[in-house]
Design an enzyme around this catalytic site. Structure first.
Site, PDB file in Angstrom:
ATOM      1  N   CYS A 157       0.870  -1.069   0.148  1.00 11.10           N
ATOM      2  CA  CYS A 157      -0.116  -0.112  -0.041  1.00 11.10           C
ATOM      3  C   CYS A 157       0.887   1.213  -0.184  1.00 11.10           C
ATOM      4  O   CYS A 157       0.386   2.214  -0.550  1.00 11.10           O
ATOM      5  CB  CYS A 157      -1.159  -0.167   1.308  1.00 11.10           C
ATOM      6  SG  CYS A 157      -0.135  -0.119   2.777  1.00 11.10           S
ATOM      7  N   ASP A 402      -7.187   5.805  -1.624  1.00 14.58           N
ATOM      8  CA  ASP A 402      -7.042   4.714  -0.929  1.00 14.58           C
ATOM      9  C   ASP A 402      -6.475   3.685  -1.811  1.00 14.58           C
ATOM     10  O   ASP A 402      -7.300   3.386  -2.811  1.00 14.58           O
ATOM     11  CB  ASP A 402      -8.159   4.227  -0.105  1.00 14.58           C
ATOM     12  CG  ASP A 402      -8.007   3.258   0.788  1.00 14.58           C
ATOM     13  OD1 ASP A 402      -6.695   2.610   1.032  1.00 14.58           O
ATOM     14  OD2 ASP A 402      -8.744   2.949   1.604  1.00 14.58           O
ATOM     15  N   HIS A 404      -6.056   0.557  -1.086  1.00 13.69           N
ATOM     16  CA  HIS A 404      -6.556  -0.662  -0.465  1.00 13.69           C
ATOM     17  C   HIS A 404      -7.619  -1.588  -0.984  1.00 13.69           C
ATOM     18  O   HIS A 404      -8.656  -1.601  -0.577  1.00 13.69           O
ATOM     19  CB  HIS A 404      -6.558  -0.512   0.922  1.00 13.69           C
ATOM     20  CG  HIS A 404      -5.610  -0.226   1.929  1.00 13.69           C
ATOM     21  ND1 HIS A 404      -5.146   1.002   1.992  1.00 13.69           N
ATOM     22  CD2 HIS A 404      -4.658  -1.258   2.618  1.00 13.69           C
ATOM     23  CE1 HIS A 404      -3.900   0.957   2.824  1.00 13.69           C
ATOM     24  NE2 HIS A 404      -3.706  -0.075   3.214  1.00 13.69           N
TER      25      HIS A 404
END
Length: 520
Positions: A157, A402, A404
């Protein structure tokens, strides 16, 4: 995050980011794996093949991460109508209260070339946000050299956040801050027209993905119709179309540099390879400081083949040494016979730590002021063990992209590869109180004059009397690092740092969710 189809991959707000407690029930995604066979024709690793136990562990971990990061989380993001939203140096106000905002000579609130007195609209914000490049976990890409990994789910990430920051710097460098992606622009306009105005004091960002696929199809059809019509218009319109087509080629080229195959200069394969110099390997946790150095190495390598005319400088010990930046960016004119020098554009990365285990609230205002600057290209950081790419804020909430979310790999070597999964039209926000104190701040300067202005502007923000912290987050210094006797420190690997205790004796720093920094 949520997913409906490979052409409509976008996420929506999780309530966990806004409240200390609470849970959301996930819903599974229906993505399928795909990858062109040519990516598997790379050379075999010279390293010893991992044993069967490692292969089984990797397969189990990959399966778990695909489940964990490939599901949908239902929810919405609420934004206040009465408070401005700042996005990478731009200010967007949703109602007439914008006229009451205090002016700040050190901050750029431009919304485009047309500086009208009316406040920017919600549509402008959506177009700007959706035009940022979104890079997330991918699965089923060619195996990383010396490992069994074919996905970065669960460990990559911070690399993805670093990719997004670099992608933003390249967008500004090659296209300009005013650029927006035409397909997103058309689809967002279509969505905005279908919604009736709200009378409440909040704006709800809906779950766009349920209708995004059909919108993108309509946007492509509309774009093709416009191009057909433009062929019958005067030359000025034709030139405009040609410019849009040229920008689209640059847009695709930038995204292709971040492709998930071994030869992509800024892809995961190359970043992991550069990370080995810092003692990292595929599957390890990467901190924001180490990722800054990895980005620097990747750009240095790519400069040899791509001629980007850009350099990356990583601050040492929370200090930007102006002399080092000048030496990095100034290059003799070709031939060396003519006096003078060329100037490379520069991305400046500043690894900092804004507290101990948690963010020190006194730094909150300074982070806000930095995100208001036009020269800022974002912050890579996030929550503990959960990297995010911060690009703006509203009130006491950070706006972010993000990484993720696990998506199927895209073959970016194809001429007309799909772009939708590289852009997100659903903004998300995180409370400042949940921000991890370890982060890396990014800036961009195109010319030497821009760099000098950057130094002045950021120094004024860091030293503003309105800020409460006793010590600035970082500083600018004249000369080079070696002039201050720091040449040995500058040659240390980014993961070799020292903790200075209150007694002045060196000690070992406590391991936590962040990477290592020098505490003073």
């Amino acid at each position: 995050m949520n997913s409906i189809s490979p052409t409509s991959i976008h996420y929506v707000q999780s309530q966990e980011d806004l409240h200390p407690s609470g849970s959301n029930r996930p819903f599974p995604s229906d993505h399928k794996n795909s990858w062109d066979s040519h990516c598997h024709s790379t050379e075999k690793s010279e390293h010893t093949e991992p044993d069967e136990v490692d292969k089984i562990k990797a397969k189990l971990m990959t399966a778990w991460n695909n489940v964990k990061y490939g599901w949908v989380v239902k929810g919405r993001t609420n934004f206040s109508k009465t408070s401005p939203i700042f996005l990478l140096g731009r200010c967007y106000c949703f109602e007439s209260e914008a006229a009451d905002l205090p002016s700040n000579s050190d901050t750029s609130y431009e919304t485009g070339s047309d500086q009208s007195s009316s406040p920017p609209s919600v549509g402008l914000f959506r177009k700007d946000f959706a035009s940022r490049i979104w890079l997330t976990y991918r699965r089923e890409f060619p195996q990383l050299e010396g490992s069994v990994w074919t996905t970065d789910c669960g460990w990559g990430c911070m690399l993805r956040s670093g990719q997004m920051l670099l992608a933003q710097g390249l967008l500004v460098h090659l296209l300009s801050r005013n650029w927006t992606w035409s397909d997103v622009l058309l689809s967002v306009e279509s969505e905005a027209e279908s919604r009736s105005p709200s009378k409440s004091n909040t704006l709800n960002w809906p779950i766009f993905s349920e209708v995004l696929g059909s919108q993108l199809d309509r946007s492509r059809s509309l774009r093709d119709t416009q191009r057909t019509t433009v062929m019958q218009r005067p030359t000025q319109a034709q030139r405009r179309t040609n410019m849009v087509d040229k920008e689209e080629l640059e847009h695709r080229k930038i995204i292709s540099w971040f492709g998930d195959y071994p030869k992509a200069p800024f892809g995961v394969h190359q970043l992991v390879e550069h990370g080995k110099r810092s003692g990292k390997k595929a599957g390890d946790w990467y901190g924001p400081s180490i990722v800054a150095h990895i980005i620097k190495r990747a750009v240095e390598r790519a400069e040899e083949s791509e001629s980007l005319n850009i350099a990356v400088y990583v601050a040492q010990d929370c200090t930007v040494y102006k002399g080092d930046v000048v030496n990095l960016c100034e290059t003799p004119l070709k031939g060396g016979k003519v006096p003078g020098s060329d100037w490379k554009s520069v991305i400046i990365l500043v690894p900092v730590r804004l507290g101990g285990e948690n963010l020190n609230p006194v730094y909150m205002q300074c982070v806000k002021e930095i995100l208001k600057l036009e020269c800022c290209i974002g912050i890579i950081g996030g929550k503990p063990k959960h990297s995010l790419y911060f690009i703006g804020f509203q009130d006491d909430f950070l706006l972010y992209l993000d990484p993720h979310y696990c998506q199927p790999v895209v073959d970016v070597t194809k001429h007309d590869f799909q772009l939708e999964s590289f852009h997100c039209i659903s903004p998300r926000k995180l409370s400042f109180s949940k921000m991890d104190p370890s982060c890396t701040i990014g800036f961009y300067a195109r010319t030497k004059e821009d760099f000098e202005n950057l130094c002045k502007t950021v120094t004024m923000v860091l030293g503003s009397s309105s800020l409460k912290e006793k010590y600035p987050i970082f500083t600018f210094a004249r000369g080079c690092a070696q002039d201050y006797g720091l040449d040995e420190l500058c040659t240390l690997k980014p993961d070799k740092t020292v903790l200075i205790s209150k007694s002045g004796r060196p000690g070992k720093s406590k391991q936590n969710s962040t990477d290592e920094f020098v505490f003073l």
